[in-house]
Write an enzyme that holds these catalytic residues in place. Structure first.
Site, short mmCIF file in Angstrom:
data_model
loop_
_atom_site.label_atom_id
_atom_site.label_comp_id
_atom_site.label_asym_id
_atom_site.label_seq_id
_atom_site.Cartn_x
_atom_site.Cartn_y
_atom_site.Cartn_z
N GLN A 62 0.83 -1.21 0.00
CA GLN A 62 0.00 0.00 0.00
C GLN A 62 0.87 1.26 0.00
O GLN A 62 0.46 2.30 -0.51
CB GLN A 62 -0.93 0.02 1.23
CG GLN A 62 -2.04 -1.00 1.18
CD GLN A 62 -1.68 -2.29 1.89
OE1 GLN A 62 -0.51 -2.69 1.91
NE2 GLN A 62 -2.66 -2.97 2.45
N ASP B 21 -6.67 1.43 12.57
CA ASP B 21 -7.83 0.63 12.17
C ASP B 21 -8.80 0.43 13.32
O ASP B 21 -9.99 0.22 13.11
CB ASP B 21 -7.37 -0.72 11.62
CG ASP B 21 -6.80 -0.50 10.23
OD1 ASP B 21 -5.62 -0.14 10.12
OD2 ASP B 21 -7.57 -0.62 9.25
O1 MRU Z 1 -5.19 -3.47 4.99
P1 MRU Z 1 -5.51 -2.03 4.75
O2 MRU Z 1 -4.85 -1.47 3.54
O3 MRU Z 1 -6.99 -1.77 4.78
O4 MRU Z 1 -4.89 -1.28 6.01
C1 MRU Z 1 -5.07 0.11 6.13
C2 MRU Z 1 -4.31 0.67 7.28
O5 MRU Z 1 -3.71 -0.02 8.06
C3 MRU Z 1 -4.41 2.15 7.48
O6 MRU Z 1 -3.24 2.62 8.08
C4 MRU Z 1 -5.58 2.46 8.42
O7 MRU Z 1 -6.76 1.91 7.92
C5 MRU Z 1 -5.76 3.89 8.63
S1 MRU Z 1 -6.29 4.65 7.13
C6 MRU Z 1 -6.79 6.12 7.34
#
Ligand code: MRU
Length: 343
Positions: free
Chosen positions: A196, A237
């Site tokens: 990501q 999260d």
């Molecule tokens: O697995 P993902 O890509 O959904 O994980 C996203 C994250 O860990 C972000 O850092 C988190 O959701 C905060 S986003 C504003």
């Protein structure tokens, strides 16, 4: 900056998303016309990031209401079944279940017709989207106040508009710094296994014209050793009532490095990511993802067949390592007591 409605929007009988699995190579939309299709999109990370998952969850309830039987009792029953599936699509980001519950709660009122009930859910989902973007802008302003001119920052994963439906949490603070006339520089760990950081954060920062450097996850220690980091800025999260914070795997390692080198570690997250019902990080469910994500790279198997794999999608950073939590309401300092923080 990518427009909120280009990231995710609700149309008549469809949730339309910018497909994040195709970025940065292709900018194409994915049209989900059923809850099952939306769940699939969530599980492959076509839409991802905690606040964006909350928006998707609420829009998914609108999708369920659209497909439901045309009498109120049947509509409520059908939506409840679909909502339970949707809320369970990914376990760690509390926003998903929160967004689903907010939209579903709209159906608890009295309605003259199923059409009126559907309209309520649609309005709720669109309101949640607008509210999340507004929360991001407020967090951006509060977070920017913590940082000096031309800050050198480390982040993790992707916390920009793609992850929030517009503007971003930790990356929103970076946008706010740039809007204030600063020249921040962001070090972007690639964020294995799904990249990501490399695919999405580098893309968003390049689009915004903000200076950044991509590095492998295992290279971040060098930055701290060389003293070129002014602060760590991450999203979340799920934040437990005591401030323990689940975020993308690798965040805890960054927090330990930051503490060792006396660098501030800031979590930037809206109150929709705070889970008052979870007392501490021990109770946060951590998503385990497929072994193939680790045992292969870019579709090519790298580890010997049958290699045992552990693939935690998130880790938990204890509150003791969090210098401050930035929400839309302001900057919270330890000791954290977040039980009352919810939108
Ligand atoms: O697995 P993902 O890509 O959904 O994980 C996203 C994250 O860990 C972000 O850092 C988190 O959701 C905060 S986003 C504003």
């Amino acid at each position: 900056m990518i427009a909120p409605e280009a990231i995710i929007r609700l149309e008549d009988g469809a949730v339309v998303l910018l497909d994040q699995t195709r970025l940065p190579g292709q900018r194409c939309e994915r049209r989900c016309t059923s809850v099952a299709e939306l769940i699939e999109a969530i599980q492959v990370l076509a839409i991802r990031g905690a606040p964006a998952l909350g928006i998707a969850g609420a829009m998914g309830v609108a999708l369920a209401a659209h497909a439901a039987p045309d009498h109120l009792a049947g509509l409520r029953r059908y939506v409840a079944e679909q909502a339970a599936l949707l809320a369970a699509a990914r376990p760690t980001a509390v926003n998903l279940a929160w967004g689903v519950a907010q939209a579903q709660a709209e159906l608890d009122r009295d309605f003259g017709s199923p059409q009126e009930a559907r309209g309520r859910v649609v309005a709720c989902a669109r309101r949640i989207h607008a509210d999340e973007v507004a929360r991001c802008r407020a967090m951006g302003r509060h977070g920017a106040g913590l940082l000096g001119a031309d800050a050198r920052l480390v982040t993790q994963c992707n916390t920009g508009g793609l992850a929030t439906g517009g503007y971003g949490t930790a990356l929103g603070v970076v946008h706010a710094l740039a809007e204030r006339g600063d020249v921040p520089h962001v070090y972007v760990p690639e964020t294995r296994p799904l990249l990501q950081g490399a695919r999405l954060t580098a893309y968003e920062l390049a689009e915004a014209g903000i200076g950044h450097t991509l590095l492998t996850d295992n290279a971040v220690g060098v930055l701290f050793r060389e003293g070129v980091v002014d602060a760590v800025l991450v999203g979340a999260d799920r934040i437990a009532a005591n401030g323990d914070t689940a975020n993308k795997i690798g965040t805890y390692s960054l927090a330990v490095l930051a503490a060792h080198h006396a660098v501030p570690f800031y979590v930037v997250a809206p109150t929709s990511t705070i889970d008052p019902a979870t007392p501490s990080g021990k109770a946060i469910p951590i998503e385990q993802r497929a072994a193939d994500e680790v045992a292969a790279f870019a579709g090519v198997r790298t580890a010997p067949a049958g290699t045992p794999v552990r693939n935690d999608a998130f880790d938990v950073t204890p509150a003791a390592l969090v210098t401050a939590i930035v929400t839309e309401h302001g900057v919270l300092r330890p000791p954290y007591a977040l039980a009352g923080e919810r939108p």
